[in-house]
Design a protein around this motif. Structure first.
Motif, PDB file in Angstrom:
ATOM      1  N   TYR A   1     -14.930   3.124  -5.378  1.00  0.00           N
ATOM      2  CA  TYR A   1     -15.771   3.350  -3.889  1.00  0.00           C
ATOM      3  C   TYR A   1     -17.273   4.396  -4.122  1.00  0.00           C
ATOM      4  CZ  TYR A   1     -11.707   2.347  -0.877  1.00  0.00           C
ATOM      5  OH  TYR A   1     -10.451   1.776  -1.190  1.00  0.00           O
TER       6      TYR A   1
ATOM      7  N   LEU B   1       0.424  -1.287  -0.710  1.00  0.00           N
ATOM      8  CA  LEU B   1      -0.395  -0.086   0.182  1.00  0.00           C
ATOM      9  C   LEU B   1       0.961   1.432   0.035  1.00  0.00           C
ATOM     10  CD1 LEU B   1      -2.772   1.876   0.512  1.00  0.00           C
ATOM     11  CD2 LEU B   1      -2.493   1.174   3.173  1.00  0.00           C
TER      12      LEU B   1
ATOM     13  N   LEU C   1     -13.074   8.511   3.535  1.00  0.00           N
ATOM     14  CA  LEU C   1     -12.158   7.765   2.967  1.00  0.00           C
ATOM     15  C   LEU C   1     -11.617   8.723   2.078  1.00  0.00           C
ATOM     16  CD1 LEU C   1     -11.989   5.965  -0.106  1.00  0.00           C
ATOM     17  CD2 LEU C   1     -13.783   4.303   0.716  1.00  0.00           C
TER      18      LEU C   1
HETATM   19  C1  16G Z   1      -4.274   5.702   0.865  1.00  0.00           C
HETATM   20  C2  16G Z   1      -5.272   4.650   1.763  1.00  0.00           C
HETATM   21  C3  16G Z   1      -4.721   5.006   3.155  1.00  0.00           C
HETATM   22  C4  16G Z   1      -3.484   5.172   3.326  1.00  0.00           C
HETATM   23  C5  16G Z   1      -2.704   5.937   2.623  1.00  0.00           C
HETATM   24  C6  16G Z   1      -0.805   6.069   2.605  1.00  0.00           C
HETATM   25  C7  16G Z   1      -7.983   3.852   2.039  1.00  0.00           C
HETATM   26  C8  16G Z   1      -8.581   3.482   1.438  1.00  0.00           C
HETATM   27  N1  16G Z   1      -7.217   4.933   1.820  1.00  0.00           N
HETATM   28  O1  16G Z   1      -5.367   7.171   0.934  1.00  0.00           O
HETATM   29  O2  16G Z   1      -5.773   4.512   4.122  1.00  0.00           O
HETATM   30  O3  16G Z   1      -3.218   5.462   4.798  1.00  0.00           O
HETATM   31  O4  16G Z   1      -3.071   5.204   1.568  1.00  0.00           O
HETATM   32  O5  16G Z   1      -0.526   6.105   2.188  1.00  0.00           O
HETATM   33  O6  16G Z   1      -7.320   2.435   1.966  1.00  0.00           O
HETATM   34  P1  16G Z   1       0.726   7.788   1.904  1.00  0.00           P
HETATM   35  O7  16G Z   1       2.056   6.568   2.946  1.00  0.00           O
HETATM   36  O8  16G Z   1       0.914   8.683   1.483  1.00  0.00           O
HETATM   37  O9  16G Z   1       0.007   8.280   3.524  1.00  0.00           O
END
Ligand code: 16G
Length: 166
Positions: free
Chosen positions: A149, A43, A139
């Protein structure tokens, strides 16, 4: 707890029946050894998270009663966490001291895509937020995921997220 609630899942997939060899459940301490942290790195940047750090964060989340609902999908044949999503229930003074639900950190392992698991995670947590009395759910996502979504009732509300990174 939320398994038994009335839901609107289609295609035979449900929280209590996420698919062959799959189980949908709350995060547990043992999930450190089942690749939970590793999954999150699909992610975003996760960095090094030691077992001790994981356990500390886990119990801190658990002790803030009713705030964090970290849920996972395990492939029980492999003993591996292959999907995860979190509901955060934020307490407010507004709206008669209501709560706002946030869906966070939704991830399904790329090997398991196309099995409706993302849908399962988002629908289950949306229903849970509703059942817990949240006045709204929100979200953050990339524009390319809007369609996904939107199919669960989410829509852009004209407000844009502003962030500052440190
Ligand atoms: C996305 C996620 C969020 C997460 C982020 C991390 C969903 C719906 N959204 O926006 O929850 O915290 O990615 O990305 O899952 P970042 O490391 O750039 O903050």
């Amino acid at each position: 707890e939320w398994d038994s609630r009335k839901s609107n899942f289609r295609n035979g997939i449900s929280p209590s029946n996420p698919g062959e060899n799959l189980v949908y459940r709350p995060l547990s301490l043992g999930d450190f050894d089942k690749g939970f942290v590793n999954l999150l790195s699909q992610l975003t940047k996760v960095g090094e998270v030691s077992r001790e750090q994981f356990e500390k964060r886990f119990s801190s989340m658990k002790s803030s009663n009713g705030t964090y609902y970290v849920t996972v999908i395990e492939d029980i044949e492999k003993g591996e966490i292959i999907g995860a999503a979190t509901l955060v229930v934020e307490q407010k003074f507004i709206h008669k001291c209501a709560c706002r639900g946030r869906i966070e950190d939704v991830i399904v392992s790329n090997v398991y895509r196309g099995k409706q698991l993302g849908k399962l995670l988002v629908e289950a947590l949306t229903l849970l937020g509703k059942a817990l009395g949240c006045y709204k759910m929100s979200l953050e996502c990339k524009e390319e995921n809007f369609k996904f979504y939107e199919s669960f009732g989410y829509s852009p509300d004209g407000q844009h997220f502003m962030i500052q990174r440190f």
